[in-house]
Motif scaffolding. Structure first.
Motif, PDB file in Angstrom:
ATOM      1  N   GLU A   1       0.716  -1.132  -0.044  1.00 22.43           N
ATOM      2  CA  GLU A   1       0.017   0.014   0.175  1.00 22.43           C
ATOM      3  C   GLU A   1       0.877   1.474  -0.021  1.00 22.43           C
ATOM      4  O   GLU A   1       0.377   2.138  -0.934  1.00 22.43           O
ATOM      5  N   LEU A   2       1.962   1.217   0.818  1.00 21.58           N
ATOM      6  CA  LEU A   2       2.658   2.332   0.918  1.00 21.58           C
ATOM      7  C   LEU A   2       4.130   2.516   0.044  1.00 21.58           C
ATOM      8  O   LEU A   2       4.789   3.494  -0.016  1.00 21.58           O
ATOM      9  N   GLY A   3       4.424   1.088  -0.342  1.00 24.13           N
ATOM     10  CA  GLY A   3       5.708   1.257  -1.146  1.00 24.13           C
ATOM     11  C   GLY A   3       7.141   1.294  -0.574  1.00 24.13           C
ATOM     12  O   GLY A   3       7.993   1.553  -0.911  1.00 24.13           O
ATOM     13  N   LEU A   4       6.946   0.798   0.772  1.00 21.10           N
ATOM     14  CA  LEU A   4       8.143   0.656   1.837  1.00 21.10           C
ATOM     15  C   LEU A   4       8.705  -0.711   1.696  1.00 21.10           C
ATOM     16  O   LEU A   4       7.823  -1.781   1.605  1.00 21.10           O
ATOM     17  N   PRO A   5      10.129  -0.851   1.582  1.00 20.86           N
ATOM     18  CA  PRO A   5      10.718  -2.396   1.397  1.00 20.86           C
ATOM     19  C   PRO A   5      10.090  -2.926   2.830  1.00 20.86           C
ATOM     20  O   PRO A   5      10.054  -2.191   3.984  1.00 20.86           O
ATOM     21  N   MET A   6      10.017  -4.214   2.853  1.00 16.42           N
ATOM     22  CA  MET A   6       9.676  -5.061   4.010  1.00 16.42           C
ATOM     23  C   MET A   6      10.687  -4.879   5.183  1.00 16.42           C
ATOM     24  O   MET A   6      10.322  -4.771   6.517  1.00 16.42           O
ATOM     25  N   ASN A   7      12.003  -4.675   5.041  1.00 14.97           N
ATOM     26  CA  ASN A   7      13.040  -4.235   5.733  1.00 14.97           C
ATOM     27  C   ASN A   7      12.722  -3.053   6.464  1.00 14.97           C
ATOM     28  O   ASN A   7      13.511  -2.557   7.566  1.00 14.97           O
ATOM     29  N   CYS A   8      11.898  -2.269   6.075  1.00 11.24           N
ATOM     30  CA  CYS A   8      11.741  -0.827   6.546  1.00 11.24           C
ATOM     31  C   CYS A   8      10.568  -0.770   7.341  1.00 11.24           C
ATOM     32  O   CYS A   8      10.105   0.329   7.737  1.00 11.24           O
ATOM     33  N   ILE A   9       9.913  -1.954   7.588  1.00  7.98           N
ATOM     34  CA  ILE A   9       8.677  -2.086   8.366  1.00  7.98           C
ATOM     35  C   ILE A   9       8.936  -2.992   9.767  1.00  7.98           C
ATOM     36  O   ILE A   9       9.483  -4.120   9.851  1.00  7.98           O
ATOM     37  N   LEU A  10       8.710  -2.220  10.750  1.00  2.00           N
ATOM     38  CA  LEU A  10       9.299  -2.314  12.195  1.00  2.00           C
ATOM     39  C   LEU A  10       8.130  -2.783  13.025  1.00  2.00           C
ATOM     40  O   LEU A  10       7.614  -1.795  13.668  1.00  2.00           O
ATOM     41  N   PRO A  11       7.860  -3.953  13.387  1.00  6.15           N
ATOM     42  CA  PRO A  11       6.890  -4.449  14.228  1.00  6.15           C
ATOM     43  C   PRO A  11       7.138  -4.202  15.701  1.00  6.15           C
ATOM     44  O   PRO A  11       8.387  -4.702  16.065  1.00  6.15           O
ATOM     45  N   VAL A  12       6.418  -3.489  16.623  1.00  4.68           N
ATOM     46  CA  VAL A  12       6.748  -3.425  17.928  1.00  4.68           C
ATOM     47  C   VAL A  12       5.458  -3.681  18.738  1.00  4.68           C
ATOM     48  O   VAL A  12       4.391  -3.342  18.189  1.00  4.68           O
ATOM     49  N   LYS A  13       5.357  -4.253  19.914  1.00  7.63           N
ATOM     50  CA  LYS A  13       4.514  -4.200  20.619  1.00  7.63           C
ATOM     51  C   LYS A  13       4.088  -3.332  21.693  1.00  7.63           C
ATOM     52  O   LYS A  13       5.130  -3.035  22.258  1.00  7.63           O
ATOM     53  N   ASN A  14       2.892  -2.831  21.718  1.00  8.33           N
ATOM     54  CA  ASN A  14       2.774  -1.504  22.459  1.00  8.33           C
ATOM     55  C   ASN A  14       2.596  -1.944  24.066  1.00  8.33           C
ATOM     56  O   ASN A  14       1.998  -2.899  24.327  1.00  8.33           O
ATOM     57  N   TYR A  15       3.136  -1.159  25.028  1.00  6.96           N
ATOM     58  CA  TYR A  15       2.977  -1.371  26.439  1.00  6.96           C
ATOM     59  C   TYR A  15       1.545  -0.706  26.612  1.00  6.96           C
ATOM     60  O   TYR A  15       1.483   0.543  26.379  1.00  6.96           O
ATOM     61  N   HIS A  16       0.628  -1.600  27.319  1.00  4.85           N
ATOM     62  CA  HIS A  16      -0.906  -0.891  27.435  1.00  4.85           C
ATOM     63  C   HIS A  16      -1.576  -1.548  28.402  1.00  4.85           C
ATOM     64  O   HIS A  16      -2.305  -1.125  29.081  1.00  4.85           O
ATOM     65  N   GLU A  17      -1.328  -2.775  28.712  1.00  3.11           N
ATOM     66  CA  GLU A  17      -1.896  -3.222  29.828  1.00  3.11           C
ATOM     67  C   GLU A  17      -0.767  -4.225  30.792  1.00  3.11           C
ATOM     68  O   GLU A  17      -1.176  -4.335  31.967  1.00  3.11           O
ATOM     69  N   GLU A  18       0.413  -4.033  30.485  1.00  6.24           N
ATOM     70  CA  GLU A  18       1.589  -4.836  31.202  1.00  6.24           C
ATOM     71  C   GLU A  18       1.679  -3.786  32.446  1.00  6.24           C
ATOM     72  O   GLU A  18       1.811  -2.483  32.334  1.00  6.24           O
ATOM     73  N   GLY A  19       1.588  -4.389  33.482  1.00  9.56           N
ATOM     74  CA  GLY A  19       2.008  -3.748  35.022  1.00  9.56           C
ATOM     75  C   GLY A  19       3.537  -3.915  35.085  1.00  9.56           C
ATOM     76  O   GLY A  19       4.009  -3.045  36.000  1.00  9.56           O
ATOM     77  N   MET A  20       4.431  -4.581  34.460  1.00 12.23           N
ATOM     78  CA  MET A  20       5.679  -4.791  34.558  1.00 12.23           C
ATOM     79  C   MET A  20       6.170  -4.597  33.309  1.00 12.23           C
ATOM     80  O   MET A  20       5.818  -4.847  32.224  1.00 12.23           O
ATOM     81  N   LEU A  21       7.599  -3.985  33.123  1.00 12.04           N
ATOM     82  CA  LEU A  21       8.623  -4.090  32.031  1.00 12.04           C
ATOM     83  C   LEU A  21       8.497  -5.523  31.466  1.00 12.04           C
ATOM     84  O   LEU A  21       8.667  -6.594  32.203  1.00 12.04           O
ATOM     85  N   ASP A  22       8.606  -5.809  30.203  1.00 11.18           N
ATOM     86  CA  ASP A  22       8.795  -7.132  29.505  1.00 11.18           C
ATOM     87  C   ASP A  22       9.664  -7.149  28.397  1.00 11.18           C
ATOM     88  O   ASP A  22       9.664  -6.304  27.591  1.00 11.18           O
TER      89      ASP A  22
END
Length: 179
Positions: A126-147
């Protein structure tokens, strides 16, 4: 707000002005009237420190397939401007746990998930970015402790972002030396 709404989002021309370094410190964005070169606060001759060194877009993995054509077109427009300026670009894909049950159970499985790879491919297509420029990260939103597993993804994304920005600056320096 990002590019989603015309009423209280950002105008793409202001983002492009920011890429070029034309926006002053403390500039207040107006979704209806982007800063023009006719205004006194417009920075006519921006310094390197005024300019953007990397464009980071953020998209939610669970919403990429439902993004409106209007938002995608705005993102493409901004990306095209960044490309013309040779500014590196990455996309941080958030909330992979909402898009994939496997990742929801174990974030370490993020790069093994077919669903996440499909979401990354949609972003790329959709956006024309190479796959290696797409960085998945999980948000902190329910966690009570660092992971640590979540932190690794976030630190990896930040490291790649810094590397792309540093490479951009190094290339500018090399180009200046050659002149």
């Amino acid at each position: 707000m990002g590019l989603e709404t015309q009423k209280n989002g950002l105008h793409p021309d202001d983002i492009i002005n920011a890429l070029k370094g034309h926006l002053p410190e403390g500039y207040e964005f107006n979704p209806f009237h982007p800063l023009s070169d006719q205004k006194k606060e417009f920075i006519q001759n921006p310094s390197l420190s005024d300019k953007t060194h990397i464009l980071v877009s953020i998209v939610s993995a669970d919403k990429i397939s439902r993004m409106s054509v209007d938002v995608i077109d705005k993102m493409k427009n901004v990306r095209a401007a960044a490309s013309r300026l040779k500014i590196p670009q990455v996309l941080v894909m958030t909330m992979p746990d909402k898009a994939c049950e496997l990742v929801n159970k174990d974030v370490k499985r993020i790069y093994y998930s077919k669903a996440i790879k499909e979401k990354m491919q949609i972003c790329s297509n959709e956006l024309g970015l190479p796959m290696n420029c797409i960085l998945p990260v999980k948000n902190y939103h329910e966690e009570g402790m660092l992971d640590n597993d979540m932190d690794i993804l976030i630190l990896n994304a930040m490291t790649q972002i810094m590397n792309f920005a540093n490479d951009y600056l190094w290339n500018l320096q090399q180009h200046a030396i050659q002149k």
